[in-house]
Scaffold this motif. Sequence first.
Motif, short mmCIF file in Angstrom:
data_model
loop_
_atom_site.label_atom_id
_atom_site.label_comp_id
_atom_site.label_asym_id
_atom_site.label_seq_id
_atom_site.Cartn_x
_atom_site.Cartn_y
_atom_site.Cartn_z
N LEU A 92 8.51 85.18 -14.89
CA LEU A 92 7.07 85.41 -14.79
C LEU A 92 6.74 86.91 -14.77
CD1 LEU A 92 7.00 82.36 -14.27
CD2 LEU A 92 5.21 82.76 -12.59
N SER A 93 7.53 87.68 -14.04
CA SER A 93 7.23 89.12 -13.97
C SER A 93 7.45 89.78 -15.33
CB SER A 93 8.06 89.81 -12.88
OG SER A 93 9.43 89.71 -13.17
N MET A 94 8.44 89.29 -16.08
CA MET A 94 8.69 89.85 -17.41
C MET A 94 7.52 89.52 -18.35
SD MET A 94 10.63 91.67 -19.11
CE MET A 94 12.38 91.94 -19.19
N ALA A 95 7.03 88.28 -18.28
CA ALA A 95 5.90 87.88 -19.13
C ALA A 95 4.67 88.72 -18.77
CB ALA A 95 5.62 86.40 -18.97
N MET A 96 4.45 88.93 -17.48
CA MET A 96 3.27 89.72 -17.07
C MET A 96 3.39 91.18 -17.51
SD MET A 96 2.36 88.30 -13.35
CE MET A 96 3.09 86.79 -12.94
N LEU A 97 4.59 91.71 -17.41
CA LEU A 97 4.81 93.09 -17.84
C LEU A 97 4.56 93.22 -19.34
CD1 LEU A 97 6.02 95.89 -16.89
CD2 LEU A 97 8.18 95.08 -17.84
N GLU A 98 5.05 92.25 -20.10
CA GLU A 98 4.87 92.29 -21.55
C GLU A 98 3.38 92.16 -21.91
OE1 GLU A 98 6.67 89.24 -24.13
OE2 GLU A 98 7.65 90.91 -25.13
N LEU A 99 2.69 91.34 -21.14
CA LEU A 99 1.26 91.14 -21.40
C LEU A 99 0.47 92.43 -21.20
CD1 LEU A 99 -0.56 88.64 -22.09
CD2 LEU A 99 -1.16 88.59 -19.68
N GLU A 100 0.91 93.22 -20.20
CA GLU A 100 0.24 94.52 -19.95
C GLU A 100 0.70 95.59 -20.91
OE1 GLU A 100 1.77 95.55 -16.15
OE2 GLU A 100 0.72 93.90 -15.15
N GLY A 101 1.64 95.27 -21.79
CA GLY A 101 2.20 96.28 -22.70
C GLY A 101 3.15 97.22 -21.98
N GLY A 102 3.73 96.78 -20.85
CA GLY A 102 4.58 97.66 -20.05
C GLY A 102 6.04 97.66 -20.43
N LEU A 103 6.45 96.77 -21.34
CA LEU A 103 7.87 96.73 -21.73
C LEU A 103 8.01 97.37 -23.10
CD1 LEU A 103 10.75 95.57 -21.09
CD2 LEU A 103 10.10 93.59 -22.47
N PRO A 104 8.62 98.56 -23.18
CA PRO A 104 8.74 99.22 -24.49
C PRO A 104 9.44 98.33 -25.52
CG PRO A 104 9.37 100.72 -22.72
CD PRO A 104 9.19 99.36 -22.10
N GLU A 105 9.04 98.50 -26.77
CA GLU A 105 9.55 97.66 -27.87
C GLU A 105 11.03 97.89 -28.17
OE1 GLU A 105 8.55 95.15 -29.71
OE2 GLU A 105 6.62 95.06 -28.67
N ALA A 106 11.45 99.15 -28.12
CA ALA A 106 12.81 99.48 -28.57
C ALA A 106 13.84 98.83 -27.65
CB ALA A 106 12.99 100.98 -28.58
N GLY A 107 14.86 98.25 -28.27
CA GLY A 107 15.90 97.61 -27.47
C GLY A 107 17.25 98.26 -27.69
N ASN A 108 18.16 98.10 -26.72
CA ASN A 108 19.53 98.56 -26.90
C ASN A 108 20.37 97.34 -27.26
OD1 ASN A 108 22.03 99.64 -26.88
ND2 ASN A 108 21.88 100.60 -24.86
N TYR A 109 20.62 97.21 -28.58
CA TYR A 109 21.34 96.04 -29.06
C TYR A 109 22.83 96.33 -29.25
CZ TYR A 109 16.62 94.41 -29.69
OH TYR A 109 15.33 94.05 -29.44
N GLN A 110 23.22 97.55 -28.84
CA GLN A 110 24.64 97.88 -28.93
C GLN A 110 25.32 97.41 -27.66
OE1 GLN A 110 25.86 101.90 -28.69
NE2 GLN A 110 27.77 101.43 -29.73
N VAL A 111 25.83 96.20 -27.70
CA VAL A 111 26.33 95.58 -26.48
C VAL A 111 27.83 95.76 -26.33
CG1 VAL A 111 24.48 93.89 -26.49
CG2 VAL A 111 26.60 93.37 -27.69
N ALA A 112 28.32 95.52 -25.13
CA ALA A 112 29.77 95.60 -24.91
C ALA A 112 30.40 94.28 -25.34
CB ALA A 112 30.04 95.86 -23.43
N PRO A 113 31.23 94.26 -26.41
CA PRO A 113 31.81 93.00 -26.85
C PRO A 113 32.55 92.31 -25.70
CG PRO A 113 32.57 94.82 -28.24
CD PRO A 113 31.69 95.41 -27.20
N LEU A 114 32.26 91.03 -25.56
CA LEU A 114 32.80 90.26 -24.44
C LEU A 114 33.95 89.41 -24.94
CD1 LEU A 114 32.36 89.12 -21.52
CD2 LEU A 114 30.81 87.45 -22.54
N CYS A 115 35.07 89.49 -24.26
CA CYS A 115 36.23 88.71 -24.67
C CYS A 115 36.64 87.79 -23.54
CB CYS A 115 37.38 89.65 -25.02
SG CYS A 115 38.91 88.79 -25.31
N SER A 116 36.45 86.50 -23.78
CA SER A 116 36.94 85.58 -22.75
C SER A 116 38.00 84.66 -23.37
CB SER A 116 35.78 84.77 -22.14
OG SER A 116 34.84 84.43 -23.11
N GLY A 117 38.35 84.93 -24.60
CA GLY A 117 39.35 84.11 -25.28
C GLY A 117 40.51 84.95 -25.77
#
Length: 324
Positions: A89-114
């Motif tokens: 809910l807090s994330m939705a409200m923040l987005e509604l106010e325009g408080g969450l910047p658009e740019a994302g960090n999609y460079q993630v740490a590859p996860l190995c569980s196998g």
Amino acid sequence: MRSAKLYQYQLPMDSGVILRDQRLVNRDGWIVELHNGARVAYGEVAPLPEFSQENAAEAGEQAQQLLAQWVEHGHVDLTGAMPSVAFGLSMAMLELEGGLPEAGNYQVAPLCSGDPDDLVVALNEMPGEKVAKIKVGMYEAVRDGMVADMFIESIPDLRLRLDANRRWTPLKAQQFAKYVKPQHRSGIAFLEEPCQTPADSLAFAAETGINIAWDETVRDEGFEVKAEPGVVAIVIKPTLIGTVERCVELVEQAHAAGLTAVISSSMESSLGLNQLARFAAWQTPNVIPGLDTMQLFKMQLGTPWPGCDLPVTSLDALTVVWQQ
Ligand SMILES: O=C(O)CCC(=O)C1=CC=C[C@@H](O)[C@@H]1C(=O)O
Ligand SMILES: [Mg+2]
């Protein structure tokens, strides 16, 4: 004019996803949609089995009550709300106010569980800083130590993140450390929660010189962010923590204490994961987040995850269980 909707989702998971001791066949959760005039915003409420205290049904029930208050009053007090509900809910409200910047960090740490060999491929393709996360504590500690040592030896600029999820006794943790050569130990950026208690984990860090990070401990009653010898990071899983404001506070406290804050997923759908990538870019811009969990799903939801080929279900295909 305010209105809100609650969608229910169920997404099939890849066959091998084990959470603690349970196989996760489907991911169940809710998507919150808020409208204010022409503006629309979303949030995801998805308690993680074996990790969250609340289950999906309880979270959905509470989300409806709080959304009804929001529609009526235009605000809602999330103090005391279940963490997954407070986060969505807090994330939705923040987005509604325009408080969450658009740019994302999609460079993630590859996860190995196998198979660790899969990771070698991912790391070779990774631009810039080479960071990866390997789950340990599932097989023999000695084997985990050998695998970690082998990775650091073969990829010299690797910053390895390991995660034992509190599975080791002090003896098992020692067996692991014995197989990581002293000159390779600094290649371990941190080992999350090596031992069953924080005290044992701190002793492990002191004895071995291997840096550790708190994840489960962050959610322990009475936890305070502070600098402690051997502790270099805290892992923040917003779905398990609560409001966006609380997550921001933890990030700020971590930075003030000289610790790294790592935003990590609780296996949200691609919709929630995208918001976490944006949150990470905003609050922890120089840290690679722990968000490599799309590979654990068989389907995406709403917003596609960059570079992911899985089919995408649109929100229109979901059941609206409540609206006002
Ligand atoms: O932190 C990451 O890099 C990815 C997320 C991750 O490892 C986890 C997410 C949710 C539950 C667990 O299986 C696992 C963890 O133990 O941290
Ligand atoms: Mg963990």
